[in-house]
Motif scaffolding. Structure first.
Motif, mmCIF file in Angstrom:
data_model
loop_
_atom_site.group_PDB
_atom_site.id
_atom_site.type_symbol
_atom_site.label_atom_id
_atom_site.label_comp_id
_atom_site.label_asym_id
_atom_site.label_seq_id
_atom_site.Cartn_x
_atom_site.Cartn_y
_atom_site.Cartn_z
ATOM 1 N N VAL A 121 45.523 45.885 43.735
ATOM 2 C CA VAL A 121 44.874 45.483 44.756
ATOM 3 C C VAL A 121 43.903 44.237 44.336
ATOM 4 O O VAL A 121 43.224 44.245 43.510
ATOM 5 C CB VAL A 121 43.875 46.627 45.020
ATOM 6 C CG1 VAL A 121 43.443 46.412 46.634
ATOM 7 C CG2 VAL A 121 44.481 48.018 45.127
ATOM 8 N N GLY A 122 44.310 43.086 45.269
ATOM 9 C CA GLY A 122 43.448 41.814 44.832
ATOM 10 C C GLY A 122 43.234 41.133 46.221
ATOM 11 O O GLY A 122 44.031 41.339 47.347
ATOM 12 N N ASP A 123 42.786 39.984 46.080
ATOM 13 C CA ASP A 123 42.310 39.149 47.250
ATOM 14 C C ASP A 123 42.635 37.511 46.983
ATOM 15 O O ASP A 123 42.426 36.867 48.031
ATOM 16 C CB ASP A 123 40.947 39.357 47.416
ATOM 17 C CG ASP A 123 40.006 38.695 46.918
ATOM 18 O OD1 ASP A 123 38.802 37.904 47.434
ATOM 19 O OD2 ASP A 123 39.987 38.986 45.498
ATOM 20 N N SER A 124 43.118 37.192 45.831
ATOM 21 C CA SER A 124 42.756 35.986 45.364
ATOM 22 C C SER A 124 44.412 35.363 44.714
ATOM 23 O O SER A 124 44.988 36.074 44.414
ATOM 24 C CB SER A 124 41.638 35.583 44.436
ATOM 25 O OG SER A 124 40.478 36.041 44.960
ATOM 26 N N GLU A 125 44.276 34.156 44.815
ATOM 27 C CA GLU A 125 45.357 33.388 43.951
ATOM 28 C C GLU A 125 45.650 33.778 42.476
ATOM 29 O O GLU A 125 46.626 34.053 42.182
ATOM 30 C CB GLU A 125 45.122 31.729 44.153
ATOM 31 C CG GLU A 125 46.513 31.140 43.158
ATOM 32 C CD GLU A 125 46.278 29.639 43.210
ATOM 33 O OE1 GLU A 125 46.522 29.033 42.204
ATOM 34 O OE2 GLU A 125 45.757 29.267 44.376
#
Length: 264
Positions: free
Chosen positions: A212-216
């Motif tokens: 689970v993540g949100d960035s490049e």
């Protein structure tokens, strides 16, 4: 069946206030009670990552510094570290310093700052524990060379990335964790490569891992995992790379992702 969940911190497990998202610890406890491993995979140093891992109730293995350091949250021990090989680490540092950029230098678990960056970080990153442990050197390049300190990771913020110059270097990869920073890590090192090592240590196939993540800089672990979740606050390229998109970090997205793994 998912047996391991890899969680980014900023923008994912942490809410907009910089603390654990409401309900996250409870969701992690449910996952672990069901026999899952839950690990943090972050760009932050071991001291901060270990503290959040303990508070959130995660497993002891922690991937830090964008995958460049594997540590034990219980003991604070450094288990494995990948440094930028010389002379490329020093050359990258020389390119980044003296440009009016906020530069954070990680030498293993040690943080080194130049005076400009120290003053800037007191405004932009006012966390007492970080500043208590950071060394300030007038000339970080000379200071580190004299003491044989390696460059493990460089984080630059609040200014233009000297990408063209950095791309001429060998053994260095450039990534980012938000829309105004850049990160330098050794070539071949990423959150995905260290997730693969953690999975191997636990004896879990990557196909049975979720991320689970949100960035490049989360893309390598999202691509490595058998099931990937992008936060609603992630940029478009990250959302497109994930199998599923959950609400943003202000609306319980990480809790939704963890609980979804229990249904697999």
């Amino acid at each position: 069946m998912i047996k391991l969940i890899s969680l980014d911190l900023d923008g994912t497990l942490l809410g907009p206030d910089g603390d654990l998202a409401p309900g996250a610890s409870e969701a992690i406890a449910r996952a672990r009670a069901a026999g899952m491993r839950v690990v943090l995979n972050t760009g932050r140093p071991m001291t901060e990552a270990g503290d959040f891992a303990r508070r959130a109730g995660c497993d002891s293995l922690v991937s830090c510094l964008g995958g460049a350091l594997l540590g034990d949250a219980r003991t604070g021990a450094e288990l494995r570290r990948w440094d930028i090989p010389e002379p490329w680490g020093s050359r990258a540092l020389a390119i980044c310093l003296g440009r009016g950029l906020e530069i954070t230098i990680f030498s293993g678990n040690q943080v080194v700052l130049d005076p400009f960056s120290k003053e800037s970080l007191l405004r932009t990153y006012p966390y007492p524990e970080f500043h208590r442990q950071a060394l300030v050197a007038e000339d970080p390049l000379s200071y580190m060379a004299q003491r044989g300190m390696p460059v493990t990771k460089i984080h630059g913020d609040w200014g233009p990335c000297p990408r063209a110059e950095l791309e001429t270097l060998e053994k260095v990869e450039i990534t980012t964790s938000n829309d105004h920073d850049f990160e330098l890590v050794p070539t071949g090192v990423s959150k995905g490569s260290t997730l693969a090592l953690i999975a191997l240590m636990y004896g879990i196939p990557l196909e049975q891992c979720a991320a689970v993540g949100d960035s490049e800089n989360d893309l390598p672990m999202l691509k490595a995992a058998g099931l990937s979740f992008a936060m609603g606050n992630a940029p478009e390229q990250v959302r497109q790379a994930a199998h599923r998109v959950v609400p943003d970090n202000a609306r319980g997205g990480v809790v939704r992702a963890i609980l979804s793994c229990l249904e697999e």
